[in-house]
Design a protein around this motif. Structure first.
Motif, PDB file in Angstrom:
ATOM      1  N   PRO A  35       0.831  -1.150  -0.079  1.00  0.00           N
ATOM      2  CA  PRO A  35       0.021   0.013   0.069  1.00  0.00           C
ATOM      3  C   PRO A  35       0.889   1.396  -0.087  1.00  0.00           C
ATOM      4  N   VAL A  36       0.347   2.331  -0.564  1.00  0.00           N
ATOM      5  CA  VAL A  36       1.076   3.660  -0.633  1.00  0.00           C
ATOM      6  C   VAL A  36       1.114   4.271   0.884  1.00  0.00           C
ATOM      7  N   MET A  37       2.322   4.436   1.327  1.00  0.00           N
ATOM      8  CA  MET A  37       2.523   5.157   2.674  1.00  0.00           C
ATOM      9  C   MET A  37       3.182   6.481   2.390  1.00  0.00           C
ATOM     10  N   GLN A  38       2.809   7.260   3.604  1.00  0.00           N
ATOM     11  CA  GLN A  38       3.652   8.518   3.609  1.00  0.00           C
ATOM     12  C   GLN A  38       4.003   8.506   5.054  1.00  0.00           C
ATOM     13  N   THR A  39       5.101   9.244   5.520  1.00  0.00           N
ATOM     14  CA  THR A  39       5.565   9.464   6.670  1.00  0.00           C
ATOM     15  C   THR A  39       5.066  11.078   6.964  1.00  0.00           C
ATOM     16  N   VAL A  40       4.281  11.078   8.294  1.00  0.00           N
ATOM     17  CA  VAL A  40       3.972  11.977   8.991  1.00  0.00           C
ATOM     18  C   VAL A  40       4.219  12.131  10.389  1.00  0.00           C
ATOM     19  N   SER A  41       5.281  12.987  10.442  1.00  0.00           N
ATOM     20  CA  SER A  41       6.065  13.053  11.978  1.00  0.00           C
ATOM     21  C   SER A  41       5.237  13.680  12.994  1.00  0.00           C
ATOM     22  N   ILE A  42       4.069  14.270  12.518  1.00  0.00           N
ATOM     23  CA  ILE A  42       3.194  14.958  13.555  1.00  0.00           C
ATOM     24  C   ILE A  42       2.374  14.104  14.220  1.00  0.00           C
ATOM     25  N   LEU A  43       2.253  12.624  13.669  1.00  0.00           N
ATOM     26  CA  LEU A  43       1.326  11.815  14.400  1.00  0.00           C
ATOM     27  C   LEU A  43       1.831  11.429  15.804  1.00  0.00           C
ATOM     28  N   PRO A  44       1.199  11.249  16.796  1.00  0.00           N
ATOM     29  CA  PRO A  44       1.950  10.683  17.941  1.00  0.00           C
ATOM     30  C   PRO A  44       2.667   9.586  18.052  1.00  0.00           C
ATOM     31  N   GLY A  45       3.757   9.556  18.884  1.00  0.00           N
ATOM     32  CA  GLY A  45       4.714   8.291  18.768  1.00  0.00           C
ATOM     33  C   GLY A  45       4.475   7.292  19.727  1.00  0.00           C
ATOM     34  N   GLY A  46       3.314   7.177  20.606  1.00  0.00           N
ATOM     35  CA  GLY A  46       3.287   6.184  21.680  1.00  0.00           C
ATOM     36  C   GLY A  46       2.778   4.861  20.834  1.00  0.00           C
ATOM     37  N   THR A  47       3.359   3.712  21.478  1.00  0.00           N
ATOM     38  CA  THR A  47       2.669   2.307  20.974  1.00  0.00           C
ATOM     39  C   THR A  47       1.212   2.136  20.894  1.00  0.00           C
ATOM     40  N   SER A  48       0.507   2.821  21.680  1.00  0.00           N
ATOM     41  CA  SER A  48      -0.904   2.558  21.906  1.00  0.00           C
ATOM     42  C   SER A  48      -1.684   3.810  21.026  1.00  0.00           C
ATOM     43  N   ALA A  49      -0.717   5.045  20.746  1.00  0.00           N
ATOM     44  CA  ALA A  49      -1.428   5.886  20.307  1.00  0.00           C
ATOM     45  C   ALA A  49      -1.623   5.831  18.870  1.00  0.00           C
ATOM     46  N   PRO A  50      -2.240   6.605  18.199  1.00  0.00           N
ATOM     47  CA  PRO A  50      -2.762   6.416  16.714  1.00  0.00           C
ATOM     48  C   PRO A  50      -1.390   6.850  15.895  1.00  0.00           C
ATOM     49  N   ASN A  51      -0.417   6.141  15.762  1.00  0.00           N
ATOM     50  CA  ASN A  51       0.875   6.523  15.221  1.00  0.00           C
ATOM     51  C   ASN A  51       0.721   6.071  13.933  1.00  0.00           C
ATOM     52  N   THR A  52      -0.083   5.338  13.492  1.00  0.00           N
ATOM     53  CA  THR A  52      -0.116   4.674  11.879  1.00  0.00           C
ATOM     54  C   THR A  52      -1.634   4.810  11.788  1.00  0.00           C
ATOM     55  N   VAL A  53      -2.211   5.352  10.631  1.00  0.00           N
ATOM     56  CA  VAL A  53      -3.536   5.464  10.357  1.00  0.00           C
ATOM     57  C   VAL A  53      -3.869   5.139   8.621  1.00  0.00           C
ATOM     58  N   ILE A  54      -4.948   4.802   8.429  1.00  0.00           N
ATOM     59  CA  ILE A  54      -5.378   4.580   7.153  1.00  0.00           C
ATOM     60  C   ILE A  54      -6.264   5.631   6.779  1.00  0.00           C
ATOM     61  N   THR A  55      -5.990   6.375   5.327  1.00  0.00           N
ATOM     62  CA  THR A  55      -6.786   7.519   5.068  1.00  0.00           C
ATOM     63  C   THR A  55      -8.368   6.954   4.657  1.00  0.00           C
ATOM     64  N   GLU A  56      -9.066   7.956   4.852  1.00  0.00           N
ATOM     65  CA  GLU A  56     -10.386   7.688   4.442  1.00  0.00           C
ATOM     66  C   GLU A  56     -10.565   7.570   3.108  1.00  0.00           C
ATOM     67  N   TYR A  57      -9.604   7.972   2.182  1.00  0.00           N
ATOM     68  CA  TYR A  57      -9.466   7.708   0.638  1.00  0.00           C
ATOM     69  C   TYR A  57      -9.323   5.990   0.622  1.00  0.00           C
ATOM     70  N   ALA A  58      -8.651   5.440   1.347  1.00  0.00           N
ATOM     71  CA  ALA A  58      -8.434   4.073   1.413  1.00  0.00           C
ATOM     72  C   ALA A  58      -9.664   3.473   1.556  1.00  0.00           C
TER      73      ALA A  58
END
Length: 393
Positions: free
Chosen positions: A195-218
């Protein structure tokens, strides 16, 4: 070089037994500290198995799962979910924030080579709802067209053989034995390869936080069904004990789970502690070794003093001795740790050095000899006793 520096270096060569032992011990101390930094950086930098602090002190997650005992979990009913969401909105208002729904729709895997089993992505892949993106100040214009996944995990974007699965992928019809072959990754099987990924450093870095999200487009493109997993409360300031207790009482009333910041150490705490330990050991070795080496040259120092050498010259000799041992030990220890780390992690030099905290590298490579030289300068300089006559050894 100044005469005092040349004298110090000459003495290190003359007394190789003691200077060699001191260099070996200093090298080992730096090697130990750098090896710990390399191992911790490699472990913490695994984009699939993300470890470290779960949440920040200003974050709180309330999940929608109820405990039924014996390790069984069930989802809240629709009515319970609606009531809990309303009470969480009131709690969030008292924290001067809003409760953000956390929805999951897909899972990530790295299939690797055919002989290796797939590596599971640890953590939830939440949906990048407008409310979640607004919480962290991410605008729609910052997302590249056609992006499926947004992540802050460094290195995840470049991993090969990634698969995004959802729906009924991997589910077996009838009785499951657990040894069913993995189905091919096709759209008809609810799977997308790479899948097409993009790194966005503004997202939270915690292991339980939403550090990786799927776009509404997908979500729209692949017709996924998002499921509510919980709510995130991102407060503007660290949560107090009273605020955490209020959230915990609310969770107990509904029988759901709540998660706050744990005491899991981060990468900086590991590497900082290792660096401090290495420097302390190296300083102890240098202090003992330099004292022994300078005691061997006490007669030469008395001669220099009698010839008019000032305390500045005596300080320079000691400072040059400690700095030389510290610098050479730092270089050799760091080189040995990097070579050992390359062999252990099977990674490239650029990747390993890119993961290392630069501050710890500079402290060991430059700070150790510099601090050693300053300490040697400050603690030396006393005029040797018994200049006028031969001392009784």
């Amino acid at each position: 070089m100044p005469v005092a520096v040349r004298i110090a270096l000459r003495d290190l060569v003359r007394y190789r037994a003691r200077s060699g032992a001191a260099l070996a011990a200093t090298t080992f101390a730096v090697f130990l500290a750098m090896a710990i930094c390399i191992v911790a950086s490699t472990r913490f930098g695994n984009p699939l198995n993300w470890i470290g602090p779960n949440l920040s002190s200003s974050q709180l997650i309330v999940y929608t799962q109820q405990s039924q005992g014996d390790g069984q979990m069930t989802q809240l009913s629709s009515a319970q979910t609606a009531r809990l969401a309303g009470e969480l909105d009131s709690l969030a208002a008292s924290l001067h924030t809003r409760s953000v729904p956390l929805e999951s729709a897909a899972t990530l895997y790295q299939t690797g080579t055919p002989e290796n089993s797939p590596s599971n992505f640890t953590g939830f892949v939440y949906v990048a709802t407008p409310q979640l993106l607004a919480t962290y100040g991410i605008k729609a214009s910052q997302i590249a067209p056609g992006t499926d996944i947004l992540t802050m995990r460094p290195g995840l974007e470049g991993l090969p053989h990634m698969e995004m699965t959802w729906g009924t992928f991997g589910s077996c019809s009838g009785r499951c034995t657990g040894n069913e072959p993995r189905p091919p990754c096709t759209l008809s099987n609810d799977c997308v390869a790479n899948p097409v990924m993009q790194t966005v450093s503004i997202l939270p870095g915690g292991t339980s936080a939403p550090n990786t999200v799927i776009t509404e487009y997908a979500v729209r493109k692949y017709h996924m069904q998002a499921q509510l997993n919980g709510w995130l409360l991102q407060a503007p300031a660290p949560l107090t004990a009273t605020q955490t207790s209020a959230a915990r009482q609310l969770a107990v009333a509904y029988g759901v789970m709540i998660e706050t910041k744990s005491n899991t150490p981060g990468l900086g705490e590991f590497t900082g502690g290792a660096t401090a330990l290495g420097i302390v050991i190296a300083f102890g070795v240098l202090a003992a070794s330099v004292g022994l080496i300078r005691s061997e040259t006490a007669r030469d120092l008395r001669t220099l003093t009698a010839a008019g050498a000032s305390s500045r010259t005596r300080r320079t000799i000691t400072a040059a001795t400690t700095a030389a041992l510290g610098l050479l030990g730092a270089i050799l220890g760091m080189a040995g740790a990097v070579i050992a780390g390359l062999a252990w992690a099977h990674s490239s030099l650029s990747t390993m050095l890119g993961d290392l905290p630069l501050s710890d590298v500079l402290i060991l490579l430059l700070g150790l000899p510099l601090i050693a030289a300053v300490a040697g300068w400050l603690l030396a300089g006393r005029e040797p006793p018994l200049i006028a006559r031969q001392p009784i050894e």
